[in-house]
Design an enzyme around this catalytic site. Structure first.
Site, PDB file in Angstrom:
ATOM      1  N   LYS A   8      14.318  62.576 -25.164  1.00 45.10           N
ATOM      2  CA  LYS A   8      14.683  62.645 -26.578  1.00 45.10           C
ATOM      3  C   LYS A   8      14.712  64.110 -27.014  1.00 45.10           C
ATOM      4  CE  LYS A   8      12.867  62.920 -30.488  1.00 45.10           C
ATOM      5  NZ  LYS A   8      13.922  63.680 -31.150  1.00 45.10           N
ATOM      6  N   GLY A  49       6.868  71.598 -28.077  1.00 45.56           N
ATOM      7  CA  GLY A  49       7.108  71.511 -29.512  1.00 45.56           C
ATOM      8  C   GLY A  49       5.876  71.972 -30.251  1.00 45.56           C
ATOM      9  N   SER A  50       5.688  71.447 -31.441  1.00 49.80           N
ATOM     10  CA  SER A  50       4.593  71.953 -32.278  1.00 49.80           C
ATOM     11  C   SER A  50       3.247  71.341 -31.872  1.00 49.80           C
ATOM     12  CB  SER A  50       4.877  71.654 -33.743  1.00 49.80           C
ATOM     13  OG  SER A  50       4.948  70.265 -33.931  1.00 49.80           O
ATOM     14  N   THR A  51       2.196  72.071 -32.165  1.00 51.67           N
ATOM     15  CA  THR A  51       0.834  71.612 -31.878  1.00 51.67           C
ATOM     16  C   THR A  51       0.536  70.323 -32.646  1.00 51.67           C
ATOM     17  OG1 THR A  51       0.150  73.877 -31.507  1.00 51.67           O
ATOM     18  CG2 THR A  51      -1.599  72.325 -32.050  1.00 51.67           C
ATOM     19  N   VAL A  76       2.530  67.881 -33.688  1.00 47.61           N
ATOM     20  CA  VAL A  76       3.153  66.688 -33.094  1.00 47.61           C
ATOM     21  C   VAL A  76       2.465  66.341 -31.767  1.00 47.61           C
ATOM     22  CG1 VAL A  76       5.280  65.796 -32.048  1.00 47.61           C
ATOM     23  CG2 VAL A  76       5.378  66.977 -34.253  1.00 47.61           C
ATOM     24  N   GLU A 125       3.446  72.029 -23.988  1.00 50.58           N
ATOM     25  CA  GLU A 125       3.408  73.451 -24.344  1.00 50.58           C
ATOM     26  C   GLU A 125       3.729  73.518 -25.823  1.00 50.58           C
ATOM     27  OE1 GLU A 125       2.167  75.518 -22.338  1.00 50.58           O
ATOM     28  OE2 GLU A 125       2.201  74.184 -20.609  1.00 50.58           O
ATOM     29  N   CYS A 149       8.234  80.547 -29.372  1.00 50.08           N
ATOM     30  CA  CYS A 149       6.804  80.256 -29.383  1.00 50.08           C
ATOM     31  C   CYS A 149       6.019  81.525 -29.062  1.00 50.08           C
ATOM     32  CB  CYS A 149       6.495  79.172 -28.375  1.00 50.08           C
ATOM     33  SG  CYS A 149       7.231  79.503 -26.790  1.00 50.08           S
ATOM     34  N   GLU A 153       0.926  79.517 -37.502  1.00 49.35           N
ATOM     35  CA  GLU A 153       2.258  79.720 -36.915  1.00 49.35           C
ATOM     36  C   GLU A 153       3.300  79.486 -38.007  1.00 49.35           C
ATOM     37  OE1 GLU A 153       4.183  76.802 -34.241  1.00 49.35           O
ATOM     38  OE2 GLU A 153       4.543  78.462 -32.869  1.00 49.35           O
TER      39      GLU A 153
END
Ligand code: NAD
Length: 543
Positions: A212, A265-267, A269, A293, A327, A425
């Site tokens: 996805k 992606g983001s921490t 999520v 990551e 990132c 971030e």
């Protein structure tokens, strides 16, 4: 069936083309951009060889030219995730049983397609849909993606070659089984190469995958699927679905055959995904591998023995290339009082010289941020900094979303080393600077280590070797990728394996053998060449 101990072609880093005026690559890329801009691409989901469309058709626009339509994709629902899982599981046995050399050949061919006939298309798609300038697209979509594929083939061969020792009369073997189910790949908007690597790395190791992509990367994700098909990847091995993230996440985490998630992606999520997997652990046939990551709050630490021009270039590039949406982007810098005036003057001059606009005009260094949600989030930090005591915007601060999501490259100076933009971030073109007193360097390193929950990348600039050593030791856990006298961005596959710990991820180092090891389950085989035929040991004999 393999009838030889094959060695694979030696991996190499794809040379970065310059796109200088008059170069053939520039002409071809410009032609391709024009061609793509003239079309409206129709992008269905790809499930087991079928093109799947729904009634919920959504338009795709360049982030820098919102009135232009690049194409359409179709938003799916939970039923499509189930269909994709079924399609993957259906081809699992066939794919696993294919000799590894055949799998390697598919992905080596994909790498050659990316660096050859598809180079202009994948770069153009990335420039248009993710608003990257030509150099940023080239190092990502063409070079890093091809590098991931070529190096992963080499790493796979190395992993297969690792074998246990055998004692006399015994033959011990180790084989690397693919996982017993489907892997779910979830990819971010900001790197086309990551979007391609996350589904292909597990597939190379013999797994079947449901992928996805991010909603804002679907246009170039579609080119990736085209390349995989052209390279001969059998239908169903990688299935691309476009569904809302949480919908896909729920089906994935509650499915008994779910064996792993490959996430970037983001921490925020990732933590939600990890929690959902944990809550459903009783449903799974095996313990799923969780590889993620995630975010960063990447630092640049400057000592008063540093070279000012090197620092200024590292900050201009490290914080603002691709609008700070890496990132690894430098987003907090610690500058000694004695160098501050000179660094400030030169850095602001550099930043004010950036030409801003769409990437179709190759003279633009700086483009738009990805979407409205990102625009609103980033500008809320800028607005806050404008009103907060103890902070000053020394450069940039302007923004406009009438034509595209443009935010000026912005530098905030703060007197508070724990100010919110030193900790969180932002994922946009915002750099925050804290000026420390020269004699407080060592204490400042403790501050760097403790200020933010992340630990992805960081850099130290100094000439003094004792200082470099001190910073390397004190910041040992503050960054998974640590740079000495270099900007903290731009990791190259095979050269600087990438990833961080703490809130930045599981540090499984994409672009290295460590990542591939997560997608296999080793089986040890012991064969006795001379099996005993009597249970009695010699010690049982009478003296
Ligand atoms: P994101 O977390 O918003 O989305 C990543 C993917 O997860 C998308 O495909 C999204 O649709 C999906 N998703 C969202 N909610 C979900 C849920 N509840 N369940 C399952 N899936 C869900 O990330 P993004 O904005 O696309 O990318 C930017 C982030 O990625 C930044 O935080 C950046 O630091 C990070 N990033 C990290 C690295 C690295 O190597 N450490 C590399 C690139 C980007």
């Amino acid at each position: 069936m393999s009838r030889g101990m094959y060695s694979v072609p030696k991996a190499y880093n794809e040379p970065v083309l310059t796109y200088a005026p008059g170069s053939p690559e520039r002409l071809e890329l410009k032609r391709t951009i024009e061609e793509l801009r003239r079309q409206e691409m129709d992008i269905p989901m790809r499930i087991g060889g079928e093109e799947v469309r729904t009634k919920d058709r959504r338009s795709i626009h360049p982030p820098h030219a919102l009135r232009h339509i690049l194409g359409y994709y179709y938003m799916g629902e939970a039923a499509h995730v189930h269909r994709a899982i079924d399609a993957a599981l259906k081809v699992r046995t066939g794919w696993q049983e294919l000799p590894w050399g055949q799998r390697a050949a598919i992905f080596l061919r994909a790498a050659d397609l990316i660096s050859g006939p598809y180079r202009a298309k994948i770069n153009a798609a990335t420039m248009l849909s993710q608003s990257k300038n030509v150099h940023q697209a080239e190092i990502d979509a063409a070079c890093e993606f091809a590098d991931f594929l070529r190096f992963n083939v080499e790493f796979m061969a190395e992993i297969y070659q690792q074998q246990p020792i055998s004692a006399k009369g015994i033959w011990n073997r180790m084989e690397q089984r693919p996982l017993e189910g489907f892997v779910y790949a979830l990819t971010p908007f900001n790197f086309t190469s990551i979007a391609g690597n996350l589904p292909s790395a597990p597939a190379l190791m013999g797994n079947v995958v449901v992928w996805k992509p991010s909603n804002t990367q679907i246009y170039s994700a579609n080119v990736i699927m085209e390349i995989f098909r052209e390279a001969g990847l059998p239908e169903g091995v990688i299935n691309m679905i476009t569904v809302p993230g949480p919908v896909g996440g729920k089906v994935m985490s509650t499915h008994p055959d779910f064996v792993g998630v490959h996430f970037t992606g983001s921490t925020e999520v990732f933590k939600k995904i990890w929690k959902a997997i944990g809550e459903n652990v009783m449903l799974h046939n095996t313990y799923p591998k969780i590889v993620g990551e995630t975010g960063g709050k990447d630092f640049v630490v400057v000592h008063n023995t540093a070279n000012v021009n090197q620092v200024v270039t590292a900050l201009s590039r490290g914080a603002f290339e691709y609008q700070g949406q890496k990132c690894s982007a430098a987003s907090r810098a610690y500058i000694p009082r004695s160098l501050w005036t000179e660094i400030k003057e030169k850095m602001v001059a550099d930043i004010q010289s950036f030409k801003i606009g769409g990437p179709e005009d190759f003279t633009n260094f700086f483009n738009a941020v990805i979407d409205e949600a990102a625009f609103d989030k980033i500008t809320s930090y800028i607005d806050k900094a404008k009103g907060d005591p103890g902070t000053e915007i020394i450069c940039g601060g302007g923004y406009d979303k009438s034509e595209g999501y443009f935010i000026d490259p912005t530098v905030i100076l703060t007197e508070d080393p724990h100010y919110v933009t030193m900790r969180e971030e932002i994922f946009g073109p915002v750099l925050t600077i804290y000026v420390y007193e020269d004699e407080g360097f060592e204490d400042m390193l403790d501050l760097v280590d403790k200020t933010s929950p992340y630990a992805l990348t960081g850099a130290v600039f100094a000439k003094d070797r004792f200082i470099i050593n001190l910073a390397s030791e004190k910041l040992v856990n503050a960054a998974g990728n640590f740079y000495i006298n270099d900007k903290p961005t731009g990791a190259v596959v095979g050269q600087q394996p990438f990833g961080g710990a703490r809130a930045s991820g599981t540090n499984d180092k994409s672009g290295s053998y460590l990542n591939l090891l997560r997608w296999v389950s080793p089986r040890t085989i012991k064969e006795n060449l001379n099996p005993p035929q009597d249970y009695r040991y010699p010690f049982l004999e009478n003296d």
